[in-house]
Write an enzyme that holds these catalytic residues in place. Structure first.
Site, PDB file in Angstrom:
ATOM      1  N   CYS A  49       0.840  -1.209   0.000  1.00  0.00           N
ATOM      2  CA  CYS A  49       0.000   0.000   0.000  1.00  0.00           C
ATOM      3  C   CYS A  49       0.871   1.253   0.000  1.00  0.00           C
ATOM      4  CB  CYS A  49      -0.928  -0.015   1.211  1.00  0.00           C
ATOM      5  SG  CYS A  49      -1.896  -1.538   1.338  1.00  0.00           S
TER       6      CYS A  49
HETATM    7  C1  BEZ Z   1       0.717  -5.028   1.798  1.00  0.00           C
HETATM    8  O1  BEZ Z   1       0.052  -4.241   1.119  1.00  0.00           O
HETATM    9  O2  BEZ Z   1       1.908  -5.145   1.636  1.00  0.00           O
HETATM   10  C2  BEZ Z   1       0.025  -5.850   2.843  1.00  0.00           C
HETATM   11  C3  BEZ Z   1      -1.350  -5.798   2.956  1.00  0.00           C
HETATM   12  C4  BEZ Z   1      -1.978  -6.546   3.933  1.00  0.00           C
HETATM   13  C5  BEZ Z   1      -1.238  -7.298   4.802  1.00  0.00           C
HETATM   14  C6  BEZ Z   1       0.133  -7.337   4.699  1.00  0.00           C
HETATM   15  C7  BEZ Z   1       0.781  -6.592   3.725  1.00  0.00           C
END
Ligand code: BEZ
Length: 158
Positions: A49
């Protein structure tokens, strides 16, 4: 049931960070009479994200708005303080950071993501929507990766 193209976004009370602190907003107030790109991430500060999904919308915000989009809104099942700090860290001043602290929006849209196994609780799936006057015009959900809900994909679709 998952929301689909043609459906109206349900009326949900949420929060953004205002000048005086947490401010109550509603989906109705944010979406009525506007063309909005709404994207959701599983978690503020998570690697995908922070490194890919959000930066795309920051970089392309002007181009997205030039296509007639009034607002770009990022939502996550995080509290309003975390969302505000993440927005600042990401230079996302042109993006509304919408805190879905209780996961009520994710639940109402049928787009929850169970990350209890990863000790993250119940979050939101990664998705992006084009919403016109509260009605879903496009819904792209990423069950894996950041392809369908990327800023680049949404920009092409506009
Ligand atoms: C990520 O976007 O890297 C992520 C999203 C949810 C849980 C763990 C990592």
């Amino acid at each position: 049931m998952t929301i689909k193209v043609g459906d109206k976004i349900p009326s949900i009370a949420l929060q953004v960070m205002g000048a005086e602190g947490p401010q109550a907003v509603t989906t109705d107030g944010l979406l009525a009479g506007k063309k909005v790109v709404l994207f959701a991430v599983p978690g503020a500060y998570t690697p995908g994200c922070s490194n890919t999904h959000m930066p795309g919308f920051v970089i392309h915000a002007d181009k997205i708005k030039a296509k007639g989009v009034d607002d770009i809104i990022c939502t996550s099942v995080n509290d309003v303080f975390v969302m505000a700090a993440w927005g600042r860290d990401q230079n996302a001043e042109h993006i509304t950071m919408l805190a879905d602290g209780n996961g009520e929006l994710a639940e109402a849209l049928g787009l929850t993501l169970d990350l209890t196994g990863a000790k993250l609780g119940v979050r939101s799936k990664r998705y992006a929507m084009i919403v016109n006057d509260g009605v879903v015009e496009l819904l792209n959900v990423d069950d894996k990766g950041i392809e369908k809900s990327s800023a680049e994909t949404i920009l092409e679709a506009l």
